[in-house]
Design an enzyme around this catalytic site. Structure first.
Site, PDB file in Angstrom:
ATOM      1  N   HIS A  16       0.802  -1.231   0.000  1.00  7.12           N
ATOM      2  CA  HIS A  16       0.000   0.000   0.000  1.00  7.12           C
ATOM      3  C   HIS A  16       0.830   1.274   0.000  1.00  7.12           C
ATOM      4  CE1 HIS A  16       0.778  -0.414   4.358  1.00  7.12           C
ATOM      5  NE2 HIS A  16       0.711   0.910   4.360  1.00  7.12           N
TER       6      HIS A  16
HETATM    7  C1  UD1 Z   1      -1.984   5.596   5.739  1.00  8.58           C
HETATM    8  C2  UD1 Z   1      -0.688   6.070   6.348  1.00  8.58           C
HETATM    9  C3  UD1 Z   1       0.375   4.999   6.203  1.00  8.58           C
HETATM   10  C4  UD1 Z   1      -0.102   3.681   6.749  1.00  8.58           C
HETATM   11  C5  UD1 Z   1      -1.433   3.295   6.134  1.00  8.58           C
HETATM   12  C6  UD1 Z   1      -1.934   2.065   6.827  1.00  8.58           C
HETATM   13  C7  UD1 Z   1      -0.202   8.482   6.245  1.00  8.58           C
HETATM   14  C8  UD1 Z   1       0.593   9.522   5.544  1.00  8.58           C
HETATM   15  N1  UD1 Z   1      -0.205   7.267   5.666  1.00  8.58           N
HETATM   16  O1  UD1 Z   1      -1.772   5.415   4.350  1.00  8.58           O
HETATM   17  O2  UD1 Z   1       1.533   5.394   6.918  1.00  8.58           O
HETATM   18  O3  UD1 Z   1       0.862   2.711   6.486  1.00  8.58           O
HETATM   19  O4  UD1 Z   1      -2.370   4.360   6.332  1.00  8.58           O
HETATM   20  O5  UD1 Z   1      -3.007   1.454   6.219  1.00  8.58           O
HETATM   21  O6  UD1 Z   1      -0.792   8.751   7.252  1.00  8.58           O
HETATM   22  N2  UD1 Z   1      -9.246   5.035   1.732  1.00  8.58           N
HETATM   23  C9  UD1 Z   1     -10.438   4.362   1.669  1.00  8.58           C
HETATM   24  N3  UD1 Z   1     -11.029   3.997   2.854  1.00  8.58           N
HETATM   25  C10 UD1 Z   1     -10.493   4.260   4.066  1.00  8.58           C
HETATM   26  C11 UD1 Z   1      -9.274   4.944   4.107  1.00  8.58           C
HETATM   27  C12 UD1 Z   1      -8.657   5.328   2.931  1.00  8.58           C
HETATM   28  O7  UD1 Z   1     -10.980   4.109   0.605  1.00  8.58           O
HETATM   29  O8  UD1 Z   1     -11.060   3.879   5.105  1.00  8.58           O
HETATM   30  C13 UD1 Z   1      -8.600   5.404   0.454  1.00  8.58           C
HETATM   31  C14 UD1 Z   1      -8.886   6.829   0.018  1.00  8.58           C
HETATM   32  O9  UD1 Z   1      -8.991   6.846  -1.361  1.00  8.58           O
HETATM   33  C15 UD1 Z   1      -7.616   7.565   0.437  1.00  8.58           C
HETATM   34  C16 UD1 Z   1      -6.555   6.505   0.257  1.00  8.58           C
HETATM   35  O10 UD1 Z   1      -7.184   5.284   0.614  1.00  8.58           O
HETATM   36  O11 UD1 Z   1      -7.370   8.701  -0.354  1.00  8.58           O
HETATM   37  C17 UD1 Z   1      -5.333   6.731   1.118  1.00  8.58           C
HETATM   38  O12 UD1 Z   1      -5.692   6.900   2.495  1.00  8.58           O
HETATM   39  P1  UD1 Z   1      -4.724   7.717   3.487  1.00  8.58           P
HETATM   40  O13 UD1 Z   1      -5.229   7.646   4.869  1.00  8.58           O
HETATM   41  O14 UD1 Z   1      -4.463   9.077   2.928  1.00  8.58           O
HETATM   42  O15 UD1 Z   1      -3.329   6.986   3.343  1.00  8.58           O
HETATM   43  P2  UD1 Z   1      -2.990   5.436   3.343  1.00  8.58           P
HETATM   44  O16 UD1 Z   1      -2.415   5.097   2.006  1.00  8.58           O
HETATM   45  O17 UD1 Z   1      -4.154   4.649   3.857  1.00  8.58           O
HETATM   46  N1  UDP Z   2      -3.780  -5.856   8.788  1.00 10.39           N
HETATM   47  C1  UDP Z   2      -5.087  -6.346   8.858  1.00 10.39           C
HETATM   48  N2  UDP Z   2      -5.746  -6.638   7.690  1.00 10.39           N
HETATM   49  C2  UDP Z   2      -5.169  -6.494   6.461  1.00 10.39           C
HETATM   50  C3  UDP Z   2      -3.834  -6.002   6.399  1.00 10.39           C
HETATM   51  C4  UDP Z   2      -3.178  -5.683   7.577  1.00 10.39           C
HETATM   52  O1  UDP Z   2      -5.630  -6.505   9.946  1.00 10.39           O
HETATM   53  O2  UDP Z   2      -5.810  -6.803   5.449  1.00 10.39           O
HETATM   54  C5  UDP Z   2      -3.079  -5.513  10.041  1.00 10.39           C
HETATM   55  C6  UDP Z   2      -1.743  -6.180  10.251  1.00 10.39           C
HETATM   56  O3  UDP Z   2      -1.883  -7.435  10.894  1.00 10.39           O
HETATM   57  C7  UDP Z   2      -1.037  -5.181  11.150  1.00 10.39           C
HETATM   58  C8  UDP Z   2      -1.558  -3.849  10.653  1.00 10.39           C
HETATM   59  O4  UDP Z   2      -2.774  -4.134   9.980  1.00 10.39           O
HETATM   60  O5  UDP Z   2      -1.455  -5.379  12.506  1.00 10.39           O
HETATM   61  C9  UDP Z   2      -0.586  -3.180   9.726  1.00 10.39           C
HETATM   62  O6  UDP Z   2      -1.197  -2.077   9.150  1.00 10.39           O
HETATM   63  P1  UDP Z   2      -0.818  -1.496   7.726  1.00 10.39           P
HETATM   64  O7  UDP Z   2      -0.052  -2.480   6.937  1.00 10.39           O
HETATM   65  O8  UDP Z   2      -2.071  -0.943   7.145  1.00 10.39           O
HETATM   66  O9  UDP Z   2       0.080  -0.223   8.091  1.00 10.39           O
HETATM   67  P2  UDP Z   2       1.622   0.005   8.426  1.00 10.39           P
HETATM   68  O10 UDP Z   2       1.997  -0.918   9.535  1.00 10.39           O
HETATM   69  O11 UDP Z   2       2.383  -0.223   7.161  1.00 10.39           O
HETATM   70  O12 UDP Z   2       1.693   1.444   8.793  1.00 10.39           O
END
Ligand code: UD1
Ligand code: UDP
Length: 359
Positions: free
Chosen positions: A204
């Site tokens: 992601h």
């Molecule tokens: C965010 C964090 C990242 C983390 C990740 C975990 C920042 C800068 N990034 O990235 O560090 O590893 O979360 O999952 O804070 N969206 C949905 N539904 C949701 C949430 C998001 O559809 O519930 C979509 C939206 O299109 C959004 C995109 O995902 O624009 C990105 O979401 P965002 O929270 O900006 O960043 P992540 O890539 O999720």
């Molecule tokens: N995770 C989850 N479902 C998924 C993918 C990840 O529950 O489909 C959990 C995973 O076990 C871990 C956490 O989400 O506990 C990690 O989050 P993510 O990879 O979104 O973010 P990051 O750690 O890279 O910031």
């Protein structure tokens, strides 16, 4: 003692839960705030349900947006709450935009700020999380480090020793507390997977999935691996739309999984391929081989002491690393691993002790 705890995105929820519990067990008053950075049921609600996190006391509803929009919305919505609640400490976890926004508000409102997961550094300024980590630590009073490398980073940046506490890893607190429940889930059967007979993929990071040519190269490597090992890929919303109809044969793309099913998939995998931070840590604790599809990691302890290998995004290198894992014996005890110090399920207790002692 009154603590205001902030969580906003998927990786925050499993980190905040044990800290909330440990503070409450010691008689602290807690205020739980959900920023709303993640809002889909599968990115947020499911974690509250499965982990038994109580409904937040406040929901800021910030949603998606640019970095500035998201961080600013957290700050605008949180500031009046912090002024009104006047907590002794604002507790933030991890490295997402909600973490930084909340830390800045806590500091500017004259509250103590505690950062859970302080000191991690990738050294990669192109990662939004690296900016969040460095800036959050700079305004935090209590730097709660998960590993010795994080302590060393903070010392090297000049933080005074009395602000730094090596407490261990709260992600692993929640993993160990829920592992037997997770292993009892029928998710492998439901997906037609054999224990040890598949690989698990999560991707992601913007650097992996936002550039179509990079993503195509990575998918090409996954397709080669899938010729010998079926892959299952719970797709984060950032990448899901890009995969629609484009996933190569042998890769089962599914929705983001709830915590228990995802841990079950991790624990049963022959190999995990990921760019997630938390997944690098969980696979180390589980002794499951992990290939990290990034050029660096802020979690080097998972390489030095765990199962992680940082392989970058070059397709040939990814395939070669996967083949090396698949060429080794598999099964319990075959992947040599030491669980890093204090990844013992009690990090949150140590955090609560630090915060209460500092009153
Ligand atoms: C965010 C964090 C990242 C983390 C990740 C975990 C920042 C800068 N990034 O990235 O560090 O590893 O979360 O999952 O804070 N969206 C949905 N539904 C949701 C949430 C998001 O559809 O519930 C979509 C939206 O299109 C959004 C995109 O995902 O624009 C990105 O979401 P965002 O929270 O900006 O960043 P992540 O890539 O999720
Ligand atoms: N995770 C989850 N479902 C998924 C993918 C990840 O529950 O489909 C959990 C995973 O076990 C871990 C956490 O989400 O506990 C990690 O989050 P993510 O990879 O979104 O973010 P990051 O750690 O890279 O910031």
């Amino acid at each position: 003692m009154k603590a205001l705890l902030v969580a906003g995105a998927r990786p925050n929820f499993m980190k905040i839960k044990p800290v909330l519990d440990a503070l409450e067990a010691r008689g602290a008053t807690t205020v739980l705030v959900h920023t709303g950075q993640h809002y889909d049921e599968r990115m947020s609600g499911v974690f509250f349900d499965e982990l038994g996190i109580r409904a937040p006391d406040a929901h800021l509803g910030v949603g998606s947006g640019t970095h500035a929009e998201q961080t600013a919305r957290v700050m605008l919505a949180l500031e009046p709450l912090v002024i009104d609640e006047a907590p002794d400490v604002v507790v933030v976890v991890g490295d997402v935009n909600s973490t930084l926004g909340a830390a800045l508000v806590g500091a500017k409102c004259g509250r103590r700020v505690a950062h859970v997961e302080a000191g991690l550094r990738s050294g990669d300024w192109t990662m939004p999380e690296e900016v969040n980590r460095v800036a959050t630590d700079r305004v935090s009073d209590h730097l709660l480090a998960p590993s010795a490398d994080a302590v060393a980073n903070l010392r090297a940046e000049g933080f005074a020793d009395e602000r730094i506490h090596l407490v261990g890893n709260v992600m692993i607190d929640t993993l160990l507390a829920n592992l037997s429940r997770a292993r009892a889930r029928p998710v492998l059967d439901r997906l037609g997977l054999e224990p040890g007979g598949y690989g698990l993929v999560t991707l992601h990071r913007p650097a992996t999935v936002d550039d179509p040519s990079v993503l195509a190269e990575v998918l090409g490597a996954l397709a080669r691996i899938a010729e010998t090992l079926p892959l299952v890929f719970p797709a984060h919303p950032r990448v899901a739309a890009r995969l629609a109809g484009a996933a190569p044969a042998g890769i089962l793309v599914i929705e983001p999984q709830g915590y228990l099913d995802f841990i079950a998939l991790e624990a049963g995998a022959r190999l995990v391929l990921t760019d997630s931070g938390g997944v690098q840590e969980e696979t180390t604790a589980l002794g499951v081989p992990c290939l990290t599809l990034r050029d660096n990691t802020e979690r080097p302890v998972t390489v030095a002491e765990g199962t992680n290998v940082v392989v970058g995004r070059d397709p040939a290198r990814i395939v070669e690393a996967a083949q090396a894992v698949l060429g080794r014996p598999a099964g319990p005890g075959t992947t040599p691993t030491r669980r890093p110090a204090l990844w013992d399920g009690r990090a949150a207790e140590r955090i609560a002790d630090v915060l209460l002692a500092a009153r």
